[in-house]
Design a protein around this motif. Sequence first.
Motif, PDB file in Angstrom:
ATOM      1  N   LEU A  26       0.822  -1.212   0.000  1.00 14.12           N
ATOM      2  CA  LEU A  26       0.000   0.000   0.000  1.00 14.12           C
ATOM      3  C   LEU A  26       0.858   1.265   0.000  1.00 14.12           C
ATOM      4  O   LEU A  26       0.488   2.270  -0.597  1.00 14.12           O
ATOM      5  CB  LEU A  26      -0.945   0.008   1.210  1.00 14.12           C
ATOM      6  N   GLY A  27       2.016   1.201   0.647  1.00 13.92           N
ATOM      7  CA  GLY A  27       2.932   2.337   0.661  1.00 13.92           C
ATOM      8  C   GLY A  27       3.543   2.630  -0.699  1.00 13.92           C
ATOM      9  O   GLY A  27       4.078   3.719  -0.914  1.00 13.92           O
ATOM     10  N   LYS A  28       3.447   1.685  -1.609  1.00 15.69           N
ATOM     11  CA  LYS A  28       4.016   1.845  -2.950  1.00 15.69           C
ATOM     12  C   LYS A  28       2.936   2.002  -4.020  1.00 15.69           C
ATOM     13  O   LYS A  28       3.233   1.936  -5.212  1.00 15.69           O
ATOM     14  CB  LYS A  28       4.902   0.637  -3.280  1.00 15.69           C
ATOM     15  N   ILE A  29       1.731   2.226  -3.626  1.00 15.52           N
ATOM     16  CA  ILE A  29       0.602   2.257  -4.563  1.00 15.52           C
ATOM     17  C   ILE A  29       0.765   3.351  -5.624  1.00 15.52           C
ATOM     18  O   ILE A  29       0.314   3.198  -6.756  1.00 15.52           O
ATOM     19  CB  ILE A  29      -0.743   2.382  -3.796  1.00 15.52           C
ATOM     20  N   ARG A  30       1.459   4.432  -5.288  1.00 12.04           N
ATOM     21  CA  ARG A  30       1.664   5.523  -6.257  1.00 12.04           C
ATOM     22  C   ARG A  30       2.564   5.107  -7.409  1.00 12.04           C
ATOM     23  O   ARG A  30       2.559   5.740  -8.463  1.00 12.04           O
ATOM     24  CB  ARG A  30       2.254   6.758  -5.573  1.00 12.04           C
ATOM     25  N   PRO A  75       4.227  -3.494  -5.987  1.00 12.60           N
ATOM     26  CA  PRO A  75       3.105  -3.256  -5.056  1.00 12.60           C
ATOM     27  C   PRO A  75       2.008  -4.310  -5.175  1.00 12.60           C
ATOM     28  O   PRO A  75       1.473  -4.767  -4.164  1.00 12.60           O
ATOM     29  CB  PRO A  75       2.567  -1.876  -5.448  1.00 12.60           C
ATOM     30  N   LEU A  76       1.711  -4.707  -6.385  1.00 10.69           N
ATOM     31  CA  LEU A  76       0.685  -5.736  -6.590  1.00 10.69           C
ATOM     32  C   LEU A  76       1.112  -7.056  -5.957  1.00 10.69           C
ATOM     33  O   LEU A  76       0.326  -7.715  -5.266  1.00 10.69           O
ATOM     34  CB  LEU A  76       0.428  -5.918  -8.087  1.00 10.69           C
ATOM     35  N   GLY A  77       2.367  -7.429  -6.151  1.00  8.87           N
ATOM     36  CA  GLY A  77       2.881  -8.670  -5.572  1.00  8.87           C
ATOM     37  C   GLY A  77       2.903  -8.636  -4.057  1.00  8.87           C
ATOM     38  O   GLY A  77       2.546  -9.621  -3.395  1.00  8.87           O
ATOM     39  N   GLU A  78       3.341  -7.513  -3.484  1.00 10.39           N
ATOM     40  CA  GLU A  78       3.377  -7.411  -2.027  1.00 10.39           C
ATOM     41  C   GLU A  78       1.981  -7.489  -1.420  1.00 10.39           C
ATOM     42  O   GLU A  78       1.770  -8.197  -0.435  1.00 10.39           O
ATOM     43  CB  GLU A  78       4.068  -6.113  -1.606  1.00 10.39           C
ATOM     44  N   MET A  79       1.043  -6.782  -2.016  1.00  9.04           N
ATOM     45  CA  MET A  79      -0.319  -6.816  -1.476  1.00  9.04           C
ATOM     46  C   MET A  79      -0.956  -8.192  -1.652  1.00  9.04           C
ATOM     47  O   MET A  79      -1.605  -8.696  -0.732  1.00  9.04           O
ATOM     48  CB  MET A  79      -1.177  -5.723  -2.126  1.00  9.04           C
ATOM     49  N   THR A  80      -0.765  -8.804  -2.815  1.00  8.82           N
ATOM     50  CA  THR A  80      -1.336 -10.126  -3.068  1.00  8.82           C
ATOM     51  C   THR A  80      -0.740 -11.173  -2.134  1.00  8.82           C
ATOM     52  O   THR A  80      -1.471 -11.958  -1.519  1.00  8.82           O
ATOM     53  CB  THR A  80      -1.121 -10.537  -4.539  1.00  8.82           C
ATOM     54  N   CYS A  81       0.578 -11.177  -2.017  1.00 12.21           N
ATOM     55  CA  CYS A  81       1.231 -12.135  -1.117  1.00 12.21           C
ATOM     56  C   CYS A  81       0.795 -11.898   0.327  1.00 12.21           C
ATOM     57  O   CYS A  81       0.547 -12.847   1.069  1.00 12.21           O
ATOM     58  CB  CYS A  81       2.749 -12.017  -1.217  1.00 12.21           C
ATOM     59  N   GLY A  82       0.704 -10.642   0.711  1.00 13.00           N
ATOM     60  CA  GLY A  82       0.297 -10.315   2.076  1.00 13.00           C
ATOM     61  C   GLY A  82      -1.099 -10.809   2.403  1.00 13.00           C
ATOM     62  O   GLY A  82      -1.321 -11.447   3.436  1.00 13.00           O
ATOM     63  N   VAL A  83      -2.038 -10.542   1.522  1.00  7.51           N
ATOM     64  CA  VAL A  83      -3.418 -10.989   1.751  1.00  7.51           C
ATOM     65  C   VAL A  83      -3.479 -12.516   1.767  1.00  7.51           C
ATOM     66  O   VAL A  83      -4.119 -13.112   2.643  1.00  7.51           O
ATOM     67  CB  VAL A  83      -4.368 -10.405   0.679  1.00  7.51           C
ATOM     68  N   ALA A  84      -2.794 -13.146   0.814  1.00  8.66           N
ATOM     69  CA  ALA A  84      -2.817 -14.608   0.741  1.00  8.66           C
ATOM     70  C   ALA A  84      -2.232 -15.239   2.005  1.00  8.66           C
ATOM     71  O   ALA A  84      -2.811 -16.177   2.556  1.00  8.66           O
ATOM     72  CB  ALA A  84      -2.063 -15.089  -0.493  1.00  8.66           C
ATOM     73  N   MET A  85      -1.102 -14.714   2.474  1.00  5.67           N
ATOM     74  CA  MET A  85      -0.505 -15.286   3.685  1.00  5.67           C
ATOM     75  C   MET A  85      -1.384 -15.025   4.900  1.00  5.67           C
ATOM     76  O   MET A  85      -1.581 -15.916   5.731  1.00  5.67           O
ATOM     77  CB  MET A  85       0.906 -14.719   3.904  1.00  5.67           C
TER      78      MET A  85
END
Length: 152
Positions: A26-30, A75-85
């Motif tokens: 989320l911090g990298k969404i920009r 950012p997409l990978g970090e958010m996706t991995c975070g939610v999945a974990m």
Amino acid sequence: MAIDRQRAAFAILRACIGVFFVFEGLGKIRWFTDPTILAGQLNDWLRAVPPGSASHVYLQRLAIPGVAYFARLVPLGEMTCGVAMALGVWPRAFALIAFSMALNFHVASGTLFKLAFLTNGYGLPVLGSTLAIAFGAPASAGRSVQPRPRRQ
């Protein structure tokens, strides 16, 4: 009813590191709309690492040429991995992906090759916890219901 402490420990670990990755993303969404933010960071790292080092080669040959892609994938990978974990959806696979993203960050920035890496809160704790989930978590770490035994 006995508590499976190992399963509970891995559930806590994956939830905590999952939330960490969601907020890192989320911090990298920009970056989605402005890849120059990442390009600036990569160029700063390029100037800071020794010429000819693994970080320098990695930045010049892979990261900087692919900045338009990485600005969206990270950012997409970090958010996706975070939610999945955090939710326990394929935690081993997503933890391994998260590990590789975090390792890439440390190689690119050059921190992996410095003694200060050992006390960096983004270093060993993140890499260690993602590896622990990827290789040590129970196979059904994300399942809330145990499978029925097979009939013979």
